[in-house]
Design a protein around this motif. Structure first.
Motif, PDB file in Angstrom:
ATOM      1  N   LEU A 466      20.271   1.215  -1.706  1.00  0.00           N
ATOM      2  CA  LEU A 466      20.298  -0.080  -2.483  1.00  0.00           C
ATOM      3  C   LEU A 466      19.022  -0.701  -2.903  1.00  0.00           C
ATOM      4  O   LEU A 466      18.164  -0.427  -1.919  1.00  0.00           O
ATOM      5  N   PRO A 467      18.858  -1.515  -3.737  1.00  0.00           N
ATOM      6  CA  PRO A 467      17.458  -1.758  -4.395  1.00  0.00           C
ATOM      7  C   PRO A 467      17.077  -3.092  -3.459  1.00  0.00           C
ATOM      8  O   PRO A 467      16.960  -4.192  -4.008  1.00  0.00           O
ATOM      9  N   VAL A 468      16.197  -2.756  -2.319  1.00  0.00           N
ATOM     10  CA  VAL A 468      15.744  -3.398  -1.303  1.00  0.00           C
ATOM     11  C   VAL A 468      14.373  -3.774  -2.059  1.00  0.00           C
ATOM     12  O   VAL A 468      13.653  -2.876  -2.408  1.00  0.00           O
ATOM     13  N   LYS A 469      14.015  -5.090  -2.351  1.00  0.00           N
ATOM     14  CA  LYS A 469      12.617  -5.281  -3.023  1.00  0.00           C
ATOM     15  C   LYS A 469      12.048  -6.628  -2.315  1.00  0.00           C
ATOM     16  O   LYS A 469      12.580  -7.020  -1.324  1.00  0.00           O
ATOM     17  N   GLY A 470      10.856  -6.733  -2.893  1.00  0.00           N
ATOM     18  CA  GLY A 470       9.982  -7.855  -2.249  1.00  0.00           C
ATOM     19  C   GLY A 470       8.836  -7.847  -1.591  1.00  0.00           C
ATOM     20  O   GLY A 470       7.853  -8.134  -2.060  1.00  0.00           O
ATOM     21  N   PRO A 471       8.928  -6.751  -0.405  1.00  0.00           N
ATOM     22  CA  PRO A 471       7.481  -6.541   0.348  1.00  0.00           C
ATOM     23  C   PRO A 471       6.693  -5.840  -0.444  1.00  0.00           C
ATOM     24  O   PRO A 471       6.868  -4.860  -1.209  1.00  0.00           O
ATOM     25  N   GLU A 472       5.354  -5.980  -0.287  1.00  0.00           N
ATOM     26  CA  GLU A 472       4.374  -5.313  -0.787  1.00  0.00           C
ATOM     27  C   GLU A 472       4.309  -3.925  -0.603  1.00  0.00           C
ATOM     28  O   GLU A 472       3.997  -3.104  -1.497  1.00  0.00           O
ATOM     29  N   ASP A 473       4.761  -3.434   0.566  1.00  0.00           N
ATOM     30  CA  ASP A 473       5.127  -2.263   0.848  1.00  0.00           C
ATOM     31  C   ASP A 473       6.586  -1.709   0.393  1.00  0.00           C
ATOM     32  O   ASP A 473       7.437  -2.458   1.006  1.00  0.00           O
ATOM     33  N   ARG A 474       6.603  -1.241  -0.738  1.00  0.00           N
ATOM     34  CA  ARG A 474       7.885  -0.947  -1.546  1.00  0.00           C
ATOM     35  C   ARG A 474       8.788  -0.042  -0.657  1.00  0.00           C
ATOM     36  O   ARG A 474      10.082  -0.045  -1.010  1.00  0.00           O
ATOM     37  N   THR A 475       8.466   0.630   0.104  1.00  0.00           N
ATOM     38  CA  THR A 475       9.273   1.568   1.110  1.00  0.00           C
ATOM     39  C   THR A 475       9.919   0.788   2.322  1.00  0.00           C
ATOM     40  O   THR A 475      10.860   1.252   3.006  1.00  0.00           O
ATOM     41  N   VAL A 476       9.368  -0.600   2.284  1.00  0.00           N
ATOM     42  CA  VAL A 476       9.824  -1.486   3.431  1.00  0.00           C
ATOM     43  C   VAL A 476       9.736  -0.730   4.912  1.00  0.00           C
ATOM     44  O   VAL A 476      10.358  -0.934   5.856  1.00  0.00           O
ATOM     45  N   GLN A 477       8.665  -0.022   4.948  1.00  0.00           N
ATOM     46  CA  GLN A 477       8.340   0.469   6.178  1.00  0.00           C
ATOM     47  C   GLN A 477       7.324  -0.534   6.962  1.00  0.00           C
ATOM     48  O   GLN A 477       7.206  -0.605   8.134  1.00  0.00           O
ATOM     49  N   GLN A 478       6.582  -1.247   6.214  1.00  0.00           N
ATOM     50  CA  GLN A 478       5.604  -2.139   6.812  1.00  0.00           C
ATOM     51  C   GLN A 478       6.021  -3.251   6.329  1.00  0.00           C
ATOM     52  O   GLN A 478       6.522  -3.789   5.249  1.00  0.00           O
TER      53      GLN A 478
END
Ligand code: PLP
Length: 489
Positions: A466-478
């Motif tokens: 699902l399109p999780v967005k927002g963080p500068e790290d687009r992979t949402v690892q960081q």
């Protein structure tokens, strides 16, 4: 007023027909100076009205002529005292209504399932949000409206708040008792702002929920482009009464808006208003009939559920817009995201949105009997392939509790930050947004304390695609969090 007129569109067409020799932007000059393929594709009519605020065409930043007249006609149609046109979507209109009502340090009472544009305004202006918890539907895995009771509690606890924002209807089409909330908030002498992004058709049909203007709200930001037939990015801000300062609204709108306003978008608003004024009732009627038929047929398909009137009757589900066809697919053992992809791949159908358990399909005045029949046939086929074949995904839906806000969002957003692995960030204060788009509702906001529940919920969403967005790290690892100052021994 004569709603058959389109002052802005007419002025644009007259200007284009007079074939002036332009020495102004846009530099493509009716398409001559642009890429030939694009010119051919988009066509000479559109290019001839891709104009700018030259004298005969008025100026959105200070309208006195054809734009002012087009806005007056729109105000009459939307039953507002004044209407402002926007070329930066309802996001721009929402930011304008908040920033023209609240200043730095002011409090605003808002549901937690707000669109991210509400949070953008809160951060830019340094406003303090007081969150209302929307009522959660654990069966559908979605949030509904807020209750009048929760608004009352917030007003008692924060009598110094400047405004209350209400979503009418939610993305899924559900409404709180807006009229009752407006009366309550006004009795506390506060302003009611309404996010009506999904409500462009509301004023035109009695079987649709009450519109913000009819309910007495002070301002409402409405995406005419979503359901009212204008081009993408064109929206209106409707205003009424004496609690708001329209001069301030014009100033803030101008501060947030490009100086190169698109006349194609503005003209599409003028034309959409005419169409709604003349044909709105019939357009809405047709969409409601088609959606009701679709809902009935979908509910006969094994393993699918499309909610309707039966969910009404609670404070948070006071009314609903039947044209929003939300299909719960989890009993097929697939996610909403799987369903979205399957429909695209096998039927060339694009849904509005999917989440873990649902797909949302909008039936609008642009639908035909054939398009609705195709959707129903595709869903029937999807059920045949999955129902009682895949293990039904009977998970109890867990939406994390609303995190604790421990810093004013602006202080977190502009604070001293460091980057840490997301999976190890429980207990830290986040300095950025994490949301799923669509619908663009934040799961975490700058200033909130991350919980393990948030981490699990977001990870689950990322893993199913699902399109999780927002963080500068687009992979949402960081993720960016506020630096903690450790005690010195
Ligand atoms: C509830 C809600 N509010 C506001 C917006 C923003 O509208 P726009 O895309 O016109 O900027 C959206 C967009 O999806 C929305 O769903």
């Amino acid at each position: 007023m004569d709603q058959r007129n389109t002052p802005l569109l007419t002025a644009l067409r007259a200007h284009a027909d007079s074939n002036p020799v332009p020495f102004h932007i846009p530099g493509h000059k009716k398409g001559v100076g642009m890429d030939p393929e694009f010119r051919e594709f988009i066509g000479s009519n559109a290019l001839s009205i891709d104009l700018i605020n030259i004298a005969p065409l008025d100026d959105l930043h200070q309208p006195t002529a054809v734009i002012a007249e087009a806005q007056r006609l729109a105000a009459e149609t939307f039953r507002a005292d004044q209407t402002f046109f926007f070329v930066q979507g309802t996001s721009g209109a929402i930011m304008t209504m908040i920033m023209s009502t609240c200043s730095e340090g002011d409090k605003i009472i808002v549901p937690r399932n707000i669109h991210k544009s509400v949070m953008s305004a809160i951060i830019f202006a340094g406003i303090k949000p007081i969150f209302l918890s929307p009522v959660r539907d654990k069966n559908l895995g979605i949030d509904h409206g807020v209750t009048t009771r929760s608004v009352k509690k917030a007003l008692t606890a924060h009598p110094d708040a400047k405004a209350v924002l209400v979503i009418n209807p939610t993305y899924y089409g559900v409404c709180a008792d807006l009229k009752e909330i407006v009366e309550l908030v006004h009795s506390h002498d506060m302003v009611v702002l309404v996010d009506e992004a999904h409500g462009a058709l509301l004023p035109f049909h009695d079987d649709l929920p009450i519109s913000a203007m009819e309910a007495g709200a002070d301002m409402a930001a409405t995406s005419v482009h979503k359901l009212g037939g204008s081009l993408t990015q064109s929206s209106v801000l409707n205003v009424q009464g004496t609690r708001v300062n329209t001069k301030r609204i014009q100033t803030i709108m101008s501060m947030l808006t490009t100086t190169s306003t698109s006349y194609i978008l503005l003209a599409s608003l003028d034309a959409a208003r005419r169409n709604l004024a003349i044909n709105g009732q019939e357009m809405a009627d047709q969409a409601i009939r088609r959606a009701s038929q679709a809902r009935k047929s979908i509910n006969e398909i094994p393993g699918l559920y499309c909610f309707g009137e039966e969910i009404l009757g609670t404070e948070a589900t006071f009314d609903f817009d039947p044209t929003k066809v939300n299909v719960l697919v989890r009993h097929l053992g697939i996610t909403g995201y799987d369903a979205e992809n399957w429909l695209r791949e096998h039927y060339n159908i694009e849904v509005e949105m999917s989440d873990m358990y649902n797909i949302l399909c909008l039936i609008t005045p642009g639908d035909t009997e054939e398009s609705v029949d195709l959707l129903v046939a595709a869903l029937r086929h999807m059920s045949e392939l999955n129902y009682n074949i895949k293990t039904a995904n009977e998970l109890i839906v867990t939406i994390p509790d609303i995190p604790q806000l421990s810093l004013i969002p602006r202080d977190a957003f502009y604070g001293d930050t460091e980057v840490v692995p997301f999976k190890e960030s429980a207990g830290r204060i986040i300095a950025e947004f994490i949301y799923v788009y669509p619908p663009g509702i934040p799961i975490l906001l700058p200033g909130e304390v991350i919980t393990q529940e948030n981490i699990d919920y977001i990870t689950e969403h990322v893993e199913v695609g699902l399109p999780v967005k927002g963080p500068e790290d687009r992979t949402v690892q960081q993720v960016k969090v506020i630096v903690e100052t450790k005690a010195i021994f």
